[in-house]
Design a protein around this motif. Sequence first.
Motif, PDB file in Angstrom:
ATOM      1  N   GLU A   3       1.942   7.049  -3.226  1.00 42.28           N
ATOM      2  CA  GLU A   3       2.274   6.246  -4.613  1.00 42.28           C
ATOM      3  C   GLU A   3       3.282   4.792  -4.186  1.00 42.28           C
ATOM      4  O   GLU A   3       3.085   4.022  -4.818  1.00 42.28           O
ATOM      5  CB  GLU A   3       3.526   6.892  -5.154  1.00 42.28           C
ATOM      6  CG  GLU A   3       3.470   6.650  -6.185  1.00 42.28           C
ATOM      7  CD  GLU A   3       4.314   8.321  -7.428  1.00 42.28           C
ATOM      8  OE1 GLU A   3       5.545   7.779  -8.224  1.00 42.28           O
ATOM      9  OE2 GLU A   3       3.634   8.879  -7.273  1.00 42.28           O
ATOM     10  N   VAL A   4       4.835   4.892  -3.126  1.00 43.54           N
ATOM     11  CA  VAL A   4       5.208   3.221  -2.735  1.00 43.54           C
ATOM     12  C   VAL A   4       3.967   2.391  -2.463  1.00 43.54           C
ATOM     13  O   VAL A   4       3.694   1.746  -2.490  1.00 43.54           O
ATOM     14  CB  VAL A   4       5.588   4.200  -1.536  1.00 43.54           C
ATOM     15  CG1 VAL A   4       6.687   2.827  -1.686  1.00 43.54           C
ATOM     16  CG2 VAL A   4       6.545   4.759  -1.888  1.00 43.54           C
ATOM     17  N   GLU A   5       3.316   2.916  -1.322  1.00 38.74           N
ATOM     18  CA  GLU A   5       1.864   2.131  -1.214  1.00 38.74           C
ATOM     19  C   GLU A   5       0.997   2.012  -2.607  1.00 38.74           C
ATOM     20  O   GLU A   5       0.917   0.097  -2.660  1.00 38.74           O
ATOM     21  CB  GLU A   5       0.939   2.386  -0.257  1.00 38.74           C
ATOM     22  CG  GLU A   5      -0.371   1.269   0.444  1.00 38.74           C
ATOM     23  CD  GLU A   5      -0.807   1.722   1.647  1.00 38.74           C
ATOM     24  OE1 GLU A   5      -1.988   0.635   2.279  1.00 38.74           O
ATOM     25  OE2 GLU A   5      -1.093   3.138   1.803  1.00 38.74           O
ATOM     26  N   ALA A   6       0.851   2.251  -3.490  1.00 40.79           N
ATOM     27  CA  ALA A   6       0.006   1.754  -4.012  1.00 40.79           C
ATOM     28  C   ALA A   6       0.998   0.790  -5.449  1.00 40.79           C
ATOM     29  O   ALA A   6       0.017  -0.018  -5.742  1.00 40.79           O
ATOM     30  CB  ALA A   6      -0.875   2.747  -5.109  1.00 40.79           C
ATOM     31  N   ALA A   7       2.118   1.046  -5.526  1.00 38.76           N
ATOM     32  CA  ALA A   7       3.249   0.592  -6.282  1.00 38.76           C
ATOM     33  C   ALA A   7       3.449  -0.676  -5.629  1.00 38.76           C
ATOM     34  O   ALA A   7       3.543  -1.934  -6.165  1.00 38.76           O
ATOM     35  CB  ALA A   7       3.935   1.349  -5.812  1.00 38.76           C
ATOM     36  N   VAL A   8       3.703  -1.045  -4.231  1.00 35.39           N
ATOM     37  CA  VAL A   8       3.723  -2.070  -3.499  1.00 35.39           C
ATOM     38  C   VAL A   8       1.897  -3.113  -3.361  1.00 35.39           C
ATOM     39  O   VAL A   8       2.417  -4.481  -4.064  1.00 35.39           O
ATOM     40  CB  VAL A   8       4.085  -1.682  -2.252  1.00 35.39           C
ATOM     41  CG1 VAL A   8       3.510  -3.150  -1.504  1.00 35.39           C
ATOM     42  CG2 VAL A   8       5.916  -1.730  -1.902  1.00 35.39           C
ATOM     43  N   ARG A   9       1.413  -3.283  -3.640  1.00 33.12           N
ATOM     44  CA  ARG A   9      -0.182  -4.041  -3.690  1.00 33.12           C
ATOM     45  C   ARG A   9       0.474  -3.696  -4.441  1.00 33.12           C
ATOM     46  O   ARG A   9      -0.094  -5.415  -5.323  1.00 33.12           O
ATOM     47  CB  ARG A   9      -1.106  -2.849  -3.459  1.00 33.12           C
ATOM     48  CG  ARG A   9      -1.694  -2.277  -1.907  1.00 33.12           C
ATOM     49  CD  ARG A   9      -2.600  -1.349  -1.843  1.00 33.12           C
ATOM     50  NE  ARG A   9      -2.875  -1.181  -0.515  1.00 33.12           N
ATOM     51  CZ  ARG A   9      -3.305  -2.050   0.662  1.00 33.12           C
ATOM     52  NH1 ARG A   9      -3.340  -2.902   0.787  1.00 33.12           N
ATOM     53  NH2 ARG A   9      -2.773  -1.525   2.155  1.00 33.12           N
ATOM     54  N   GLN A  10       0.199  -2.919  -6.220  1.00 33.41           N
ATOM     55  CA  GLN A  10       0.270  -3.513  -7.549  1.00 33.41           C
ATOM     56  C   GLN A  10       1.284  -5.157  -7.462  1.00 33.41           C
ATOM     57  O   GLN A  10       1.280  -5.717  -8.477  1.00 33.41           O
ATOM     58  CB  GLN A  10       0.662  -2.536  -8.290  1.00 33.41           C
ATOM     59  CG  GLN A  10      -0.366  -1.629  -9.284  1.00 33.41           C
ATOM     60  CD  GLN A  10      -1.417  -2.105  -9.486  1.00 33.41           C
ATOM     61  OE1 GLN A  10      -2.629  -2.547  -9.172  1.00 33.41           O
ATOM     62  NE2 GLN A  10      -1.607  -3.310 -10.483  1.00 33.41           N
ATOM     63  N   LEU A  11       2.428  -4.746  -7.450  1.00 33.36           N
ATOM     64  CA  LEU A  11       3.655  -5.646  -7.415  1.00 33.36           C
ATOM     65  C   LEU A  11       2.891  -7.017  -6.419  1.00 33.36           C
ATOM     66  O   LEU A  11       3.237  -8.568  -6.682  1.00 33.36           O
ATOM     67  CB  LEU A  11       4.648  -5.305  -5.953  1.00 33.36           C
ATOM     68  CG  LEU A  11       6.234  -6.460  -5.798  1.00 33.36           C
ATOM     69  CD1 LEU A  11       6.281  -7.159  -6.634  1.00 33.36           C
ATOM     70  CD2 LEU A  11       7.116  -5.840  -5.052  1.00 33.36           C
ATOM     71  N   GLY A  12       1.700  -6.868  -5.093  1.00 34.70           N
ATOM     72  CA  GLY A  12       1.456  -8.015  -4.749  1.00 34.70           C
ATOM     73  C   GLY A  12       1.250  -8.821  -5.662  1.00 34.70           C
ATOM     74  O   GLY A  12       0.514  -9.299  -6.235  1.00 34.70           O
ATOM     75  N   LYS A  13      -0.081  -7.945  -6.697  1.00 31.25           N
ATOM     76  CA  LYS A  13      -1.145  -8.622  -7.233  1.00 31.25           C
ATOM     77  C   LYS A  13      -0.077  -9.381  -8.616  1.00 31.25           C
ATOM     78  O   LYS A  13      -0.172 -10.171  -8.981  1.00 31.25           O
ATOM     79  CB  LYS A  13      -2.236  -7.422  -8.346  1.00 31.25           C
ATOM     80  CG  LYS A  13      -2.691  -6.672  -7.187  1.00 31.25           C
ATOM     81  CD  LYS A  13      -3.646  -5.182  -7.463  1.00 31.25           C
ATOM     82  CE  LYS A  13      -4.583  -4.784  -7.204  1.00 31.25           C
ATOM     83  NZ  LYS A  13      -4.822  -3.596  -7.686  1.00 31.25           N
TER      84      LYS A  13
END
Length: 134
Positions: A3-13
Amino acid sequence: MTEVEAAVRQLGKAIQADPRYQAYWKAKTDNDADTELQENIQAFNLKKMSYQHETENQNPEKLEKLEQEIQTLYLQIMENPNMQAFDTAKQAMNMMMQEVDTILSLCANGEDPDRCHPDLTNCTGNCSSCGGCH
């Protein structure tokens, strides 16, 4: 994917969609395409290497001449409109990333993610001046 990795990828976008990032990327691309600017940067870097070499040789006349040449190149680089746009965009991008980093640090220290707010108005970049925010 966690979940953290997914959130970080969303932040990157979200970062890449931000106008500050887009201005930074455009300014970087314009800088890279500016042949005269790139030649001046390359000449500047070569002069700095020569200066370091002459420092070891301790030749005062050569050092003084190189200092003047380095200063002249630096001024030419910083007067270039593409470099000025890049510098401005980079400062805005750095500020955004500092805000992101501060929010993440606050959250990692137990602050409420929905309510914590980075107050960077007095940030000096030296954590000892404010107790450490990043």
